[in-house]
Design a protein around this motif. Structure first.
Motif, PDB file in Angstrom:
ATOM      1  N   LEU A 198       0.825  -1.207   0.000  1.00 16.97           N
ATOM      2  CA  LEU A 198       0.000   0.000   0.000  1.00 16.97           C
ATOM      3  C   LEU A 198       0.860   1.258   0.000  1.00 16.97           C
ATOM      4  CD1 LEU A 198      -2.798  -1.034   2.515  1.00 16.97           C
ATOM      5  CD2 LEU A 198      -3.027  -0.733   0.059  1.00 16.97           C
ATOM      6  N   GLU A 199       1.916   1.265   0.821  1.00 13.32           N
ATOM      7  CA  GLU A 199       2.771   2.451   0.895  1.00 13.32           C
ATOM      8  C   GLU A 199       3.616   2.641  -0.362  1.00 13.32           C
ATOM      9  OE1 GLU A 199       4.965   2.104   4.523  1.00 13.32           O
ATOM     10  OE2 GLU A 199       3.311   2.902   5.712  1.00 13.32           O
ATOM     11  N   ALA A 200       3.962   1.558  -1.040  1.00 14.28           N
ATOM     12  CA  ALA A 200       4.816   1.659  -2.223  1.00 14.28           C
ATOM     13  C   ALA A 200       4.025   1.894  -3.508  1.00 14.28           C
ATOM     14  CB  ALA A 200       5.655   0.389  -2.367  1.00 14.28           C
ATOM     15  N   LEU A 201       2.807   1.363  -3.593  1.00 13.10           N
ATOM     16  CA  LEU A 201       2.061   1.450  -4.849  1.00 13.10           C
ATOM     17  C   LEU A 201       0.806   2.318  -4.760  1.00 13.10           C
ATOM     18  CD1 LEU A 201       2.322  -2.289  -5.930  1.00 13.10           C
ATOM     19  CD2 LEU A 201       3.686  -0.369  -6.739  1.00 13.10           C
ATOM     20  N   ALA A 202      -0.101   1.982  -3.859  1.00  3.62           N
ATOM     21  CA  ALA A 202      -1.416   2.642  -3.849  1.00  3.62           C
ATOM     22  C   ALA A 202      -1.340   4.087  -3.363  1.00  3.62           C
ATOM     23  CB  ALA A 202      -2.387   1.846  -2.989  1.00  3.62           C
ATOM     24  N   LEU A 203      -0.678   4.327  -2.251  1.00  4.67           N
ATOM     25  CA  LEU A 203      -0.650   5.685  -1.705  1.00  4.67           C
ATOM     26  C   LEU A 203       0.081   6.675  -2.608  1.00  4.67           C
ATOM     27  CD1 LEU A 203      -0.220   4.997   2.115  1.00  4.67           C
ATOM     28  CD2 LEU A 203      -2.306   5.383   0.793  1.00  4.67           C
ATOM     29  N   PRO A 204       1.232   6.318  -3.213  1.00  8.22           N
ATOM     30  CA  PRO A 204       1.846   7.276  -4.149  1.00  8.22           C
ATOM     31  C   PRO A 204       0.964   7.583  -5.356  1.00  8.22           C
ATOM     32  CG  PRO A 204       3.468   5.666  -3.459  1.00  8.22           C
ATOM     33  CD  PRO A 204       2.139   5.195  -2.938  1.00  8.22           C
ATOM     34  N   ARG A 205       0.215   6.596  -5.845  1.00  7.43           N
ATOM     35  CA  ARG A 205      -0.698   6.854  -6.973  1.00  7.43           C
ATOM     36  C   ARG A 205      -1.816   7.804  -6.578  1.00  7.43           C
ATOM     37  NH1 ARG A 205      -1.898   1.011  -9.403  1.00  7.43           N
ATOM     38  NH2 ARG A 205      -0.077   0.192  -8.383  1.00  7.43           N
ATOM     39  N   ILE A 206      -2.339   7.621  -5.365  1.00  6.76           N
ATOM     40  CA  ILE A 206      -3.402   8.511  -4.882  1.00  6.76           C
ATOM     41  C   ILE A 206      -2.862   9.931  -4.755  1.00  6.76           C
ATOM     42  CG2 ILE A 206      -4.857   9.023  -2.882  1.00  6.76           C
ATOM     43  CD1 ILE A 206      -4.980   5.927  -2.452  1.00  6.76           C
ATOM     44  N   ARG A 207      -1.683  10.070  -4.180  1.00  8.05           N
ATOM     45  CA  ARG A 207      -1.083  11.407  -4.009  1.00  8.05           C
ATOM     46  C   ARG A 207      -0.784  12.044  -5.369  1.00  8.05           C
ATOM     47  NH1 ARG A 207       2.013   8.774   0.757  1.00  8.05           N
ATOM     48  NH2 ARG A 207       0.995   9.749   2.547  1.00  8.05           N
ATOM     49  N   TYR A 208      -0.296  11.239  -6.301  1.00  4.59           N
ATOM     50  CA  TYR A 208       0.009  11.753  -7.638  1.00  4.59           C
ATOM     51  C   TYR A 208      -1.262  12.206  -8.355  1.00  4.59           C
ATOM     52  CZ  TYR A 208       1.559  11.975 -12.468  1.00  4.59           C
ATOM     53  OH  TYR A 208       1.820  12.404 -13.746  1.00  4.59           O
ATOM     54  N   ALA A 209      -2.330  11.411  -8.254  1.00  2.00           N
ATOM     55  CA  ALA A 209      -3.584  11.752  -8.927  1.00  2.00           C
ATOM     56  C   ALA A 209      -4.151  13.066  -8.401  1.00  2.00           C
ATOM     57  CB  ALA A 209      -4.601  10.632  -8.743  1.00  2.00           C
ATOM     58  N   LEU A 210      -3.940  13.349  -7.123  1.00  3.47           N
ATOM     59  CA  LEU A 210      -4.437  14.594  -6.545  1.00  3.47           C
ATOM     60  C   LEU A 210      -3.470  15.760  -6.729  1.00  3.47           C
ATOM     61  CD1 LEU A 210      -5.957  13.320  -3.195  1.00  3.47           C
ATOM     62  CD2 LEU A 210      -7.178  14.166  -5.192  1.00  3.47           C
ATOM     63  N   GLY A 211      -2.254  15.449  -7.152  1.00  4.21           N
ATOM     64  CA  GLY A 211      -1.253  16.504  -7.263  1.00  4.21           C
ATOM     65  C   GLY A 211      -0.803  16.997  -5.899  1.00  4.21           C
ATOM     66  N   LYS A 212      -0.905  16.142  -4.895  1.00  5.95           N
ATOM     67  CA  LYS A 212      -0.525  16.498  -3.523  1.00  5.95           C
ATOM     68  C   LYS A 212       0.434  15.439  -2.991  1.00  5.95           C
ATOM     69  CE  LYS A 212      -4.693  19.072  -2.586  1.00  5.95           C
ATOM     70  NZ  LYS A 212      -4.120  20.343  -2.851  1.00  5.95           N
ATOM     71  N   PRO A 213       1.737  15.594  -3.276  1.00 10.23           N
ATOM     72  CA  PRO A 213       2.694  14.583  -2.829  1.00 10.23           C
ATOM     73  C   PRO A 213       2.832  14.504  -1.309  1.00 10.23           C
ATOM     74  CG  PRO A 213       3.824  16.450  -3.823  1.00 10.23           C
ATOM     75  CD  PRO A 213       2.362  16.676  -4.023  1.00 10.23           C
ATOM     76  N   ASP A 214       2.382  15.552  -0.613  1.00 12.09           N
ATOM     77  CA  ASP A 214       2.483  15.556   0.846  1.00 12.09           C
ATOM     78  C   ASP A 214       1.132  15.297   1.518  1.00 12.09           C
ATOM     79  OD1 ASP A 214       1.390  17.897  -0.056  1.00 12.09           O
ATOM     80  OD2 ASP A 214       2.368  19.167   1.439  1.00 12.09           O
ATOM     81  N   LEU A 215       0.183  14.698   0.792  1.00 11.71           N
ATOM     82  CA  LEU A 215      -1.139  14.409   1.358  1.00 11.71           C
ATOM     83  C   LEU A 215      -1.001  13.518   2.596  1.00 11.71           C
ATOM     84  CD1 LEU A 215      -4.314  14.415   1.001  1.00 11.71           C
ATOM     85  CD2 LEU A 215      -3.996  12.237  -0.191  1.00 11.71           C
ATOM     86  N   PRO A 216      -1.452  13.993   3.763  1.00 17.45           N
ATOM     87  CA  PRO A 216      -1.367  13.149   4.960  1.00 17.45           C
ATOM     88  C   PRO A 216      -2.388  12.000   4.876  1.00 17.45           C
ATOM     89  CG  PRO A 216      -1.977  15.417   5.539  1.00 17.45           C
ATOM     90  CD  PRO A 216      -1.947  15.321   4.058  1.00 17.45           C
ATOM     91  N   VAL A 217      -1.900  10.792   5.048  1.00 18.17           N
ATOM     92  CA  VAL A 217      -2.752   9.611   5.004  1.00 18.17           C
ATOM     93  C   VAL A 217      -2.539   8.815   6.282  1.00 18.17           C
ATOM     94  CG1 VAL A 217      -3.294   7.467   3.789  1.00 18.17           C
ATOM     95  CG2 VAL A 217      -2.634   9.491   2.493  1.00 18.17           C
ATOM     96  N   THR A 218      -3.621   8.521   6.974  1.00 18.71           N
ATOM     97  CA  THR A 218      -3.567   7.658   8.141  1.00 18.71           C
ATOM     98  C   THR A 218      -4.048   6.287   7.703  1.00 18.71           C
ATOM     99  OG1 THR A 218      -4.036   9.504   9.602  1.00 18.71           O
ATOM    100  CG2 THR A 218      -4.372   7.312  10.497  1.00 18.71           C
TER     101      THR A 218
END
Length: 191
Positions: A157-177
């Motif tokens: 999740l940390e290597a694949l899914a979360l970076p894709r979500i951050r990239y899609a939003l254009g927010k590389p620093d999106l806080p995710v819990t």
């Protein structure tokens, strides 16, 4: 979510104090503290004599302390009961000003559920989005299948899914819990 842990700790401490007081009362009633202790009058004790002797200043101090505890208790209760409203729209433009692009949070949570739900070992996904439109925050509660390797799932999740979500939003620093659990087991909170 971190507040939940402190609320549980505070409630547990209060429960332990009340439990100890109840046990002490039961032991006093069973004469564990000496013969005749259970037959004594309620006000026939040193604290009652002290209060009777110093009642001029004791009761105002006790009233102020009770008022402070009441205000603190009501404030704590309001933080426990109040729920931060979910975010309805997210601003995904690069600088947040010109040429504003707005994304509906329902579309985002549906896409996040699909993205995370496709990972092997994931049984269920629950998402929550809050914060301001320019600074959203995302919480993921992922329930893993009973035989899933939770460490490998977290890395995936940390290597694949979360970076894709951050990239899609254009927010590389999106806080995710990220909250990973097995169905029917205790959670291992990460993030």
């Amino acid at each position: 979510m971190r507040g939940d842990r402190s609320h549980r700790l505070l409630i547990t401490l209060l429960a332990l104090i009340l439990f100890a007081a109840g046990i002490a009362i039961l032991l006093a009633g069973a004469d564990v503290f000496g013969r005749g202790f259970s037959r004594r009058h309620l006000v026939d004790n040193p604290p009652a004599h002290f209060i009777g002797t110093h009642g001029g200043w004791f009761w105002p101090v006790a009233a102020v302390a009770a008022a402070i505890l009441t205000v603190l208790g009501l404030r704590w209760l309001s933080t426990v009961v109040s729920i931060e409203p979910g975010q309805r729209r997210i601003n995904i433009s690069p600088d947040g000003t010109a040429e504003r692009t707005v994304l509906d949070s329902g579309a985002l949570t549906t896409a996040v559920r699909a993205e995370v739900g496709d990972c092997p070992g994931v049984d269920d996904v629950d998402t929550r989005l809050w914060g301001s439109p320019n600074a959203p925050r995302l919480a993921l509660s992922v329930t893993a299948e009973p035989d899933a390797d939770i460490a490998a799932l977290r890395e995936r999740l940390e290597a694949l899914a979360l970076p894709r979500i951050r990239y899609a939003l254009g927010k590389p620093d999106l806080p995710v819990t990220l909250d990973l659990t097995y169905r029917g087991r205790r959670s291992a909170r990460i993030g």
